[in-house]
Design a protein around this motif. Sequence first.
Motif: not given
Length: 513
Positions: A304-308, A362-370, A388-389, A394-396
């Motif tokens: 349910g979460l993808v981070i890249a 139902a695929l969404f994206e957002t930013t790391a800050e949000q 998707v974030v 890499l630090a974020q």
Amino acid sequence: MTIDGSILIGARDVRHEAVFHAVEAASGAPLPQPFAEATETDVAAACALAAAASDQFGSLSPADRGAFLDAVASAIEAIGDVLIETAMNETGLPRPRLEGERGRTTGQLRLFAAEVRDGGWLDVVIDPAMPDRVPPRADLRRMNVPLGPVAVFGASNFPLAFSVAGGDTAAAFAAGCPVVVKGHPAHPGTGELVARAVRSAVQACGLPEGVYSYLPGRANALGGALVADPHIRAVGFTGSRSGGLALAEIARQRAEPIPVFAEMSSINPVVLMPFALTTRAEALGAAFVASLTLGAGQFCTNPGLVIALDGPDLDRFVTAAASALAAAPPQAMLTPGIRAAYNAGVAALDGNRAARRVGPGALFETTAEQFIADRALGDEVFGVSSVVVRCADLAQLAQVLASLEGQLTATLQLDPDDTPHAAPILALLQAKAGRVLANGWPTGVEVAHAMVHGGPYPATTDGRTTSVGTLAMARFARPVCFQDIPDALLPPALQAANPWHVPRRIDGKRETI
């Protein structure tokens, strides 16, 4: 074997005027067979029987308990095709999935049977007396003993493998604990067939009738009464966070609190490392959607979460995923309640200014800050939905991982060139999840000795345990030390002759059997 809608309290079939009906998953239409609603009186009767059976069942030899588990597996197989057809009708799941789940159910019963016969789970340790030492040491003998009657709650999304005779029931039986099952109302016909098979194994093995009872019903009060019953010593639950926490609170408020081993919620983050994303973005997007849509997304290990890292490579992944999601065929969800909850979760993401829908699914994206600022973006949506974030570096990305709740799984997609940067990411994932994968997908849980299907809160109520694999037995046992007890009064595993021939550690050394 027939279905008549009974409650099974030990050897008795019980019926009441108050009934409920399952619904056909594909159409939502009620099915004709009525099922009796178990009452608090039924709970009390089943739990009292379980308590009466506890000592005899808990003292079975490893050979006899293993034979019982094997008998349960064979009895389930003997039900035949009616089990698969009933489950298909009640759940909407396809035949191959259910046939595989039946094999998993019987396979895990036999795995536990082999583990019981091995005897290592008893963890027998003997420190012989040292009368000439100053100060003298007493004779100390320790082993695991069963907790006593266990309440098991059937899961909605696995009508066989996590239900009436699923992993929790198998682990409790293996540990020597009688079981009272609260059947899930979404598949009561399937539950009754399996419950009758378990009862037939109890009878065939000459065991006390209270070793197993089955209580179908819809009311939350039924589950609450089961957890509150003073005869129950532990609880196994798979379901929602709200349900698990409600049961845990009932258990906490008892005069004698008991453990609730609840598997609850998880969004199972997938980290796409930079080189892996560059070299195989499209392939990763397609494989991600195959995992996301498996079983209409109704797996507790759904990604349910993808981070890249943000950039053209992540754009390629998102495009490929959106395309694969658009091409995925529609699937029926298990129950109207699950469908309603899924629709509500997707609507909440649609209404969230920090989330942007990508493509028709139902695929969404957002930013790391949000994502870090809005915890609602990390809520589980049980079904085909994922976020998707996009991270600046890499630090974020590490900051996003650090902000996550406990998870059942965490996945790392990486290529060899990613290895130098993977170690700190892996350390973060290890701290957050019970199972960490590399270059795979989290859906699909192997029933094996090494498996951990658990994780830090709120994935489960106790991250030190598992609900899949032989380690699951440890939830339903506790260690007892016997000091200077005469040999004739000791449990067989602790007696000098070791009549059960179980592995033991004596004075710090493994005994040769």
